[in-house]
Scaffold this active site. Structure first.
Site, PDB file in Angstrom:
ATOM      1  CG  HIS A  12      -0.359  -0.007   2.540  1.00 60.44           C
ATOM      2  ND1 HIS A  12      -0.865  -0.701   3.612  1.00 60.44           N
ATOM      3  CD2 HIS A  12       0.730   0.651   3.030  1.00 60.44           C
ATOM      4  CE1 HIS A  12      -0.127  -0.485   4.683  1.00 60.44           C
ATOM      5  NE2 HIS A  12       0.850   0.342   4.349  1.00 60.44           N
ATOM      6  CG  HIS A  60       0.022   4.370   7.655  1.00 64.40           C
ATOM      7  ND1 HIS A  60      -0.931   3.550   7.099  1.00 64.40           N
ATOM      8  CD2 HIS A  60       1.213   3.761   7.403  1.00 64.40           C
ATOM      9  CE1 HIS A  60      -0.342   2.510   6.532  1.00 64.40           C
ATOM     10  NE2 HIS A  60       0.950   2.605   6.705  1.00 64.40           N
ATOM     11  CG  HIS A 192       8.073  -1.088   3.972  1.00 67.92           C
ATOM     12  ND1 HIS A 192       7.218  -2.134   4.173  1.00 67.92           N
ATOM     13  CD2 HIS A 192       7.345   0.021   4.281  1.00 67.92           C
ATOM     14  CE1 HIS A 192       6.030  -1.690   4.561  1.00 67.92           C
ATOM     15  NE2 HIS A 192       6.081  -0.372   4.652  1.00 67.92           N
ATOM     16  CD  GLU A 239       2.780  -1.256   6.597  1.00 68.19           C
ATOM     17  OE1 GLU A 239       2.616  -0.074   6.904  1.00 68.19           O
ATOM     18  OE2 GLU A 239       3.022  -1.613   5.423  1.00 68.19           O
TER      19      GLU A 239
END
Ligand code: DHB
Ligand code: FE
Length: 280
Positions: A12, A60, A192, A239
């Site tokens: 995303h 977020h 990431h 995530e």
């Protein structure tokens, strides 16, 4: 009765939103390998025609900040608006909710001893809007239910807890009495890390292990702790908890319809995986 027709996991990254806003960029060599990986998923969606998408993702900072962050939360609004989060993306409009299904899921989860937060208002960030636009670029034919997991501030839920949560979500959806077709979508990942000394960290070997495990033996991933996932996949790569949860919504054997893996989009190893229950 409702039927779960499949689970889709995808990344995303906000930069994908830029390529969605400017379609020409999708043919750009930088983005093309990622967007090309979506075609088989869109073909499958056109064939299977789900009525509802349940999105499992992490907020977020748009709804919940570090001072007030539920581990698990479920949206129960008639509509979800996408809002500006500072990534420079145009807001992508609104997404229809399904409050009746949301309340059914909430009631089942609480009954199942998951003491979730219930949210009658949720603004959705890139972790919801970008996967929705990747899957349905031209129309919005599905109603949505957002399910939010804290992957941001420690202590995080463990992979095993997320798998139990995902199975409880699956049970809740399968016990809904309406004859609807539901697709579960887990967003985020793969490896990431956006900040600190490991900014830019990517772990291809671990990403491929994650995709393989989710496709063939998800219990392999639930042996890790969340902190081990952070070490292996990066501070934001954790995530993958959203993918573990979405995968667990499927019961029994699954068939892999499609997978795609591409490095990098922005700081992220971008992946897509589509699984269908064998019984479907
Ligand atoms: C990036 C990745 C994310 O998962 C996110 O939420 C924001 C930014 C990135 O790689 O730029
Ligand atoms: Fe993210």
């Amino acid at each position: 009765m409702a039927k779960i027709v499949g689970a889709i996991m995808t990344s995303h990254v906000p930069m994908i939103g830029r390529a969605i806003a400017n379609r020409n960029l999708q043919q750009d060599p930088y983005f093309k390998p990622f967007f090309d990986g979506l075609h088989p998923v869109r073909d499958w969606l056109a064939r299977v025609k789900p009525d509802v998408a349940v999105l499992i993702y992490n907020d977020h900072g748009l709804n919940f900040f570090l001072d007030n962050l539920p581990t698990f939360a479920v949206g129960a609004a008639p509509v979800y608006h996408n809002a500006d989060e500072g990534w420079g993306l145009p807001p992508f409009g609104s997404f229809a909710g399904d409050p009746r299904l949301s309340w059914h899921v909430i009631e089942c989860l609480i009954e199942d001893e998951f003491d979730i937060a219930t949210c009658q208002q949720v603004v959705v960030d890139h972790a919801f809007s970008i996967p929705m636009l990747l899957l349905w670029p031209d129309e919005r034919p599905v109603r949505t239910v957002p399910i939010l997991i804290n992957t941001v501030q420690h202590p995080l839920p463990s992979p095993v807890r997320c798998a139990k949560f995902g199975r409880a979500i699956g049970r809740a959806l399968e016990s809904y009495e309406e004859d609807i077709r539901i697709v579960v979508v887990g967003t985020g990942g793969l490896s990431h890390q956006l900040e600190g000394t490991r900014a830019g960290f990517i772990n291809k070997a671990f990403d491929l292990e994650c995709i393989d495990s989710l496709a063939t033996d998800p219990s392999r991933l639930t042996r890790y702790t969340s902190r081990e996932l952070v070490a292996l996949a990066g501070a934001q790569g954790v995530e993958i908890l959203n993918w573990i949860t979405a995968r667990a919504a499927l019961e029994g054997a699954v068939r892999e319809i499609h997978r795609n893996y591409h490095i990098p989009i922005s700081n992220t190893a971008a992946g897509t995986l589509l699984l269908e229950p064998l019984a479907a």
